[in-house]
Design a protein around this motif. Sequence first.
Motif, PDB file in Angstrom:
ATOM      1  N   SER A  27       0.815  -1.208   0.000  1.00 26.56           N
ATOM      2  CA  SER A  27       0.000   0.000   0.000  1.00 26.56           C
ATOM      3  C   SER A  27       0.852   1.262   0.000  1.00 26.56           C
ATOM      4  N   GLY A  28       2.098   1.143   0.436  1.00 27.17           N
ATOM      5  CA  GLY A  28       2.975   2.316   0.507  1.00 27.17           C
ATOM      6  C   GLY A  28       2.608   3.291   1.601  1.00 27.17           C
ATOM      7  N   SER A  29       1.757   2.864   2.538  1.00 29.43           N
ATOM      8  CA  SER A  29       1.262   3.789   3.561  1.00 29.43           C
ATOM      9  C   SER A  29       1.947   3.626   4.911  1.00 29.43           C
ATOM     10  N   ILE A  30       2.699   2.525   5.106  1.00 28.10           N
ATOM     11  CA  ILE A  30       3.282   2.258   6.415  1.00 28.10           C
ATOM     12  C   ILE A  30       4.399   1.229   6.281  1.00 28.10           C
ATOM     13  N   ASN A  31       5.368   1.312   7.162  1.00 27.70           N
ATOM     14  CA  ASN A  31       6.459   0.344   7.204  1.00 27.70           C
ATOM     15  C   ASN A  31       6.129  -0.734   8.237  1.00 27.70           C
ATOM     16  N   ASN A  34       4.218  -6.312   6.800  1.00 25.39           N
ATOM     17  CA  ASN A  34       3.931  -6.706   5.417  1.00 25.39           C
ATOM     18  C   ASN A  34       3.444  -5.575   4.519  1.00 25.39           C
ATOM     19  N   ASP A  35       2.777  -4.556   5.082  1.00 21.25           N
ATOM     20  CA  ASP A  35       2.200  -3.444   4.322  1.00 21.25           C
ATOM     21  C   ASP A  35       1.313  -3.927   3.172  1.00 21.25           C
ATOM     22  N   GLY A  36       0.310  -4.734   3.514  1.00 19.56           N
ATOM     23  CA  GLY A  36      -0.627  -5.219   2.506  1.00 19.56           C
ATOM     24  C   GLY A  36      -1.718  -4.215   2.203  1.00 19.56           C
ATOM     25  N   THR A  37      -2.624  -4.596   1.310  1.00 17.59           N
ATOM     26  CA  THR A  37      -3.721  -3.725   0.904  1.00 17.59           C
ATOM     27  C   THR A  37      -5.076  -4.359   1.191  1.00 17.59           C
ATOM     28  N   LEU A  38      -6.096  -3.500   1.263  1.00 19.82           N
ATOM     29  CA  LEU A  38      -7.496  -3.905   1.312  1.00 19.82           C
ATOM     30  C   LEU A  38      -8.116  -3.537  -0.024  1.00 19.82           C
ATOM     31  N   MET A  39      -8.746  -4.529  -0.687  1.00 22.47           N
ATOM     32  CA  MET A  39      -9.331  -4.285  -1.998  1.00 22.47           C
ATOM     33  C   MET A  39     -10.697  -4.961  -2.093  1.00 22.47           C
ATOM     34  N   LYS A  40     -11.530  -4.457  -2.973  1.00 25.51           N
ATOM     35  CA  LYS A  40     -12.871  -5.021  -3.146  1.00 25.51           C
ATOM     36  C   LYS A  40     -12.859  -6.314  -3.944  1.00 25.51           C
ATOM     37  N   THR A  41     -11.763  -6.603  -4.631  1.00 30.56           N
ATOM     38  CA  THR A  41     -11.683  -7.807  -5.454  1.00 30.56           C
ATOM     39  C   THR A  41     -11.163  -8.986  -4.656  1.00 30.56           C
ATOM     40  N   ARG A  42     -11.738 -10.151  -4.901  1.00 32.48           N
ATOM     41  CA  ARG A  42     -11.319 -11.379  -4.233  1.00 32.48           C
ATOM     42  C   ARG A  42     -10.049 -11.912  -4.882  1.00 32.48           C
ATOM     43  N   THR A  87      -0.578  -5.367   8.465  1.00 41.42           N
ATOM     44  CA  THR A  87      -1.544  -4.324   8.123  1.00 41.42           C
ATOM     45  C   THR A  87      -2.034  -4.484   6.693  1.00 41.42           C
ATOM     46  N   TYR A  88      -3.274  -4.068   6.478  1.00 42.91           N
ATOM     47  CA  TYR A  88      -3.901  -4.096   5.154  1.00 42.91           C
ATOM     48  C   TYR A  88      -4.673  -2.787   5.011  1.00 42.91           C
ATOM     49  N   THR A  89      -4.270  -1.952   4.024  1.00 46.81           N
ATOM     50  CA  THR A  89      -4.746  -0.578   3.928  1.00 46.81           C
ATOM     51  C   THR A  89      -5.328  -0.324   2.546  1.00 46.81           C
ATOM     52  N   THR A  90      -6.444   0.400   2.507  1.00 46.81           N
ATOM     53  CA  THR A  90      -7.050   0.758   1.226  1.00 46.81           C
ATOM     54  C   THR A  90      -6.236   1.855   0.546  1.00 46.81           C
ATOM     55  N   THR A 187     -17.983   9.017   9.502  1.00 46.49           N
ATOM     56  CA  THR A 187     -17.773   9.266   8.081  1.00 46.49           C
ATOM     57  C   THR A 187     -16.278   9.337   7.819  1.00 46.49           C
ATOM     58  N   ILE A 188     -15.799   8.461   6.938  1.00 46.39           N
ATOM     59  CA  ILE A 188     -14.398   8.468   6.539  1.00 46.39           C
ATOM     60  C   ILE A 188     -14.258   9.474   5.403  1.00 46.39           C
ATOM     61  N   ARG A 189     -13.420  10.453   5.578  1.00 46.41           N
ATOM     62  CA  ARG A 189     -13.331  11.554   4.636  1.00 46.41           C
ATOM     63  C   ARG A 189     -12.640  11.144   3.339  1.00 46.41           C
ATOM     64  N   LYS A 190     -13.067  11.768   2.269  1.00 43.65           N
ATOM     65  CA  LYS A 190     -12.410  11.587   0.975  1.00 43.65           C
ATOM     66  C   LYS A 190     -10.912  11.846   1.123  1.00 43.65           C
ATOM     67  N   GLY A 191     -10.093  10.970   0.535  1.00 44.74           N
ATOM     68  CA  GLY A 191      -8.639  11.114   0.616  1.00 44.74           C
ATOM     69  C   GLY A 191      -8.019  10.362   1.773  1.00 44.74           C
ATOM     70  N   ASN A 192      -8.829   9.994   2.782  1.00 38.15           N
ATOM     71  CA  ASN A 192      -8.325   9.168   3.874  1.00 38.15           C
ATOM     72  C   ASN A 192      -8.388   7.696   3.479  1.00 38.15           C
ATOM     73  N   ARG A 193      -7.780   6.863   4.299  1.00 36.98           N
ATOM     74  CA  ARG A 193      -7.764   5.424   4.039  1.00 36.98           C
ATOM     75  C   ARG A 193      -8.350   4.666   5.224  1.00 36.98           C
ATOM     76  N   LEU A 194      -8.689   3.403   4.974  1.00 32.12           N
ATOM     77  CA  LEU A 194      -9.063   2.473   6.040  1.00 32.12           C
ATOM     78  C   LEU A 194      -7.972   1.417   6.153  1.00 32.12           C
ATOM     79  N   ARG A 195      -7.766   0.954   7.372  1.00 37.05           N
ATOM     80  CA  ARG A 195      -6.738  -0.069   7.596  1.00 37.05           C
ATOM     81  C   ARG A 195      -7.227  -1.122   8.576  1.00 37.05           C
ATOM     82  N   VAL A 196      -6.929  -2.374   8.276  1.00 33.89           N
ATOM     83  CA  VAL A 196      -7.099  -3.477   9.216  1.00 33.89           C
ATOM     84  C   VAL A 196      -5.716  -3.869   9.730  1.00 33.89           C
TER      85      VAL A 196
END
Length: 237
Positions: A27-31, A34-42, A87-90, A187-196
């Motif tokens: 995701s490039g958002s954190i060190n 693993n720095d994984g991503t959250l995506m809508k695709t399976r 971590t897994y981040t949108t 409300t998660i603001r436009k431009g922000n991300r969600l992370r698990v």
Amino acid sequence: KREWRYYDEFPVPGMKYADYYLHGTKSGSINSVNDGTLMKTRHSVEDAQDEYTVDYSVTRAGLFDRNMFQVRGVSMDSTPFDEKSLTYTTLPLEKDMELTGFPVMHLWASASVEEVDFFLTLEEIDPEGMSWVLSDSKLRTSYRDCRKPPFNNMGLPWHRYYENDQRPLIKNEAALLEMALFPVSCTIRKGNRLRVTINNFDKDNWDTKVLTPAPTVKVYRDREHASYISLPVVRRK
């Protein structure tokens, strides 16, 4: 604009669950580990997993933040906690997203021992990278079997934590862990991300056994074992 909203029913009108899957793309958002991503695709691959050695130094910011959750610009940044975890981040959101309801995690995982504790947090990340907790959950794997509650819990995963419910893991064999997180309304603001964020220890806040050597945990995200979080997204007309 800040405002109170009132509803006469729950789940609230317009709420539908949106599934976000765990992926291995950075995701490039954190060190983090693993720095994984959250995506809508399976995931379509047959073998995909993230391996993690339990870190016994991991702890939350404190009991107040842990139980009352966090406030933008007031609470401590959770990034140091995230950096020691999976971590897994949108990607940055393209528009505002309202969440109202119970997030639910469906996690395929294994361990090199028969029992571990899983700690899960749902977080919001601002464009500067600051992370604050929206909700959380925890589960001891020996109590992973879901039971029928003696009340209406709206079909959410429920664990009794009775002694006779215990079922050890089969070492290094994937098992499904389902967890309902505490309810959210924000409300998660436009431009922000969600992370698990996922880890297996919370120093001073939970009675997890410290083992030597530290066990190895795997989180699966392949076609057969698709780990994902279901988010209660409210779509307004």
